[in-house]
Scaffold this motif. Structure first.
Motif, PDB file in Angstrom:
ATOM      1  N   ILE A 349      35.757  36.709  44.552  1.00  0.00           N
ATOM      2  CA  ILE A 349      35.532  38.151  44.648  1.00  0.00           C
ATOM      3  C   ILE A 349      36.408  38.951  43.683  1.00  0.00           C
ATOM      4  N   LEU A 350      37.584  38.459  43.351  1.00  0.00           N
ATOM      5  CA  LEU A 350      38.531  39.239  42.529  1.00  0.00           C
ATOM      6  C   LEU A 350      37.900  39.813  41.253  1.00  0.00           C
ATOM      7  N   THR A 356      42.537  43.602  38.107  1.00  0.00           N
ATOM      8  CA  THR A 356      43.242  43.381  36.848  1.00  0.00           C
ATOM      9  C   THR A 356      44.553  42.651  37.103  1.00  0.00           C
ATOM     10  N   PRO A 357      45.052  41.940  36.072  1.00  0.00           N
ATOM     11  CA  PRO A 357      44.444  41.735  34.754  1.00  0.00           C
ATOM     12  C   PRO A 357      43.272  40.764  34.833  1.00  0.00           C
ATOM     13  N   ALA A 358      42.481  40.697  33.763  1.00  0.00           N
ATOM     14  CA  ALA A 358      41.330  39.799  33.734  1.00  0.00           C
ATOM     15  C   ALA A 358      41.782  38.376  34.030  1.00  0.00           C
ATOM     16  N   GLY A 359      41.021  37.686  34.852  1.00  0.00           N
ATOM     17  CA  GLY A 359      41.355  36.314  35.193  1.00  0.00           C
ATOM     18  C   GLY A 359      42.354  36.165  36.319  1.00  0.00           C
ATOM     19  N   TYR A 362      44.374  34.549  43.326  1.00  0.00           N
ATOM     20  CA  TYR A 362      45.296  34.719  44.451  1.00  0.00           C
ATOM     21  C   TYR A 362      46.690  34.253  44.062  1.00  0.00           C
ATOM     22  N   GLN A 363      46.756  33.186  43.318  1.00  0.00           N
ATOM     23  CA  GLN A 363      48.056  32.611  42.950  1.00  0.00           C
ATOM     24  C   GLN A 363      48.822  33.488  41.966  1.00  0.00           C
TER      25      GLN A 363
END
Length: 428
Positions: A349-350, A356-359, A362-363
């Motif tokens: 979902i992110l 942001t940032p792109a990519g 959760y980690q």
């Protein structure tokens, strides 16, 4: 054995491009000379530049309106002058009309970049159902959880993951509805759809206080008793059909129940949420995956406790690419349903929530505390840098248990849903 509670929740975004407007070429009109010298040939008209293409409308968070169509090119150029009359053997004079000037397409303006749509409407606005203004069914006593049923049927494809494929049903599904005490037929309430874990029914739900329940329409869904024996995983345990992708018997049930409720009670189509525990948490994750942004049966956000989202293609339903809000609680040491299942759900979902940032994952994400109560601001945290219309909260509990985590869920769900009752997430 999974534990208790389920969930549902909604918009298809639309990619749009304005049409081009191009110039129209002039026609050539020959005119034979009579006798005498050949007539002179008029010069060909110049070709107008192609009309520019109107730009696509700017896409809002969940889809934008189309850009307007560029204006058409101007009419054909004027006719060139015919060759002069002359001698008997004179060649025909040609006249090429000049080409009309190209039309310039006007760039289309898209829907607001922070708005987004569900079924064609602004997600920040109340979208009342057709049941608004109607007296509710006589058997739905406000303040009480009342059993309802719906008959469903369908066909599992030959490659289904369950033990039995092909036609199924008609099966009677059971769900429970609680209207707020003092239900107002003109008020579009938020909806919370819950599901129990394996072995539970739609009246085995979290023990929320009436002060919260009287602000929502609550739906508790029972897993299908008929489908239990054919499940790919956890057969004969009374679980949701949460490991058969698009073939799940739960999707026809959800859509039929959604339609029935929308035609009889008053709720806000832009604020339908799904929540659940264990098997119900898998179900709520999958409902959000499949119905976020759906034009007919949208889900705005999900609230799974334990559970997760399958990452195996044969188990996972087809997911939309629409944004989705979420509140996930899970013991990080849970060995029955590992926390990695919810991490997978959140990481999917992110990017859809423009985080942001792109990519970001959760980690690697940054968080701010999300207080679920006046005395607990440490259990949960909110992702930063995401679309504010689709907040994401996670409660990674330092526990090894597989349980309902009532100490977080009971204050946490009301705190999360309260975010959707004030601007900018809701404007009247």
């Amino acid at each position: 054995m999974r534990q208790q509670i389920l969930g549902l929740a909604v918009v298809a975004s639309v990619a749009l491009v304005g049409a081009c407007g191009g110039g129209t070429s002039g026609n050539t009109f020959p005119n034979a000379g009579s006798t005498g010298a050949a007539g002179t040939t008029s010069a060909a008209g110049t070709t107008g530049a192609a009309g520019t293409t109107s730009a696509a409308g700017t896409t809002g968070a969940a889809g934008a309106a189309a850009g307007t169509t560029g204006a058409a090119g101007s009419a054909a150029g004027s006719t060139g002058t015919a060759g002069a009359d002359g001698g008997s053997t004179g060649a025909a004079g040609a006249a090429a009309g000049s080409t009309g000037a190209a039309g310039t397409g006007t760039a289309g303006a898209g829907a607001g970049g922070t708005g987004g749509v569900v079924g064609g409407g602004d997600i920040t606005k109340v979208a009342p159902t057709t049941g608004c203004g109607m007296a509710p069914p006589a058997d739905l006593t406000p303040g009480q959880l009342i059993k309802q049923t719906i008959v469903t049927s369908g066909t599992k494809t030959a490659t289904c993951a369950d033990k039995k494929c092909g036609p199924w049903g008609p099966w009677t599904r059971e769900y429970f509805v609680r209207l707020p005490a003092g239900y107002d037929k003109t008020k579009a309430y938020p909806v919370v759809i819950e599901g129990p874990g394996c072995g539970g029914k739609g009246n085995n739900l979290y023990g929320f206080a009436n002060t919260f329940l009287d602000t929502i329409i609550r739906i508790g869904v029972s897993p299908s008793a008929d489908a239990s024996s054919i499940h790919a995983t956890n057969p004969n345990q009374g679980c949701f059909d949460d490991k058969d992708g698009d073939n799940s018997v739960d999707w026809p049930m959800y859509e039929g129940m959604w339609d029935k409720l929308a035609s009889t009670v008053c709720f806000d189509k832009n604020r339908v949420f799904a929540g659940g525990n264990s098997s119900g948490a898998w179900f709520s994750n999958e409902l959000g995956c499949r119905y976020a942004g759906d034009a007919k049966h949208p889900i705005r956000g999900i609230m799974p406790n334990t559970g997760g989202l399958p990452d195996q293609p044969m188990y996972k339903p087809t997911c939309t690419t629409a944004p989705l809000a979420g509140f996930w609680s899970h013991g990080t040491g849970d060995t029955t349903n590992p926390f990695t299942g919810n991490i997978y759900a959140m990481n999917r979902i992110l990017p859809l929530d423009s985080c942001t940032p792109a990519g970001v994952t959760y980690q690697t994400a940054a968080f701010t505390p999300f207080a679920v109560s006046a005395t607990d601001s440490a259990s949960c945290k909110k992702y930063t840098g995401c679309n504010p219309l689709y907040p994401m909260v996670v409660c990674p509990l330092n526990l090894n248990d597989h349980s309902g985590h009532e100490f977080v869920v009971l204050p946490g769900w009301p705190a999360f849903l309260k975010v959707f009752t004030t601007a900018p997430l809701l404007t009247q």
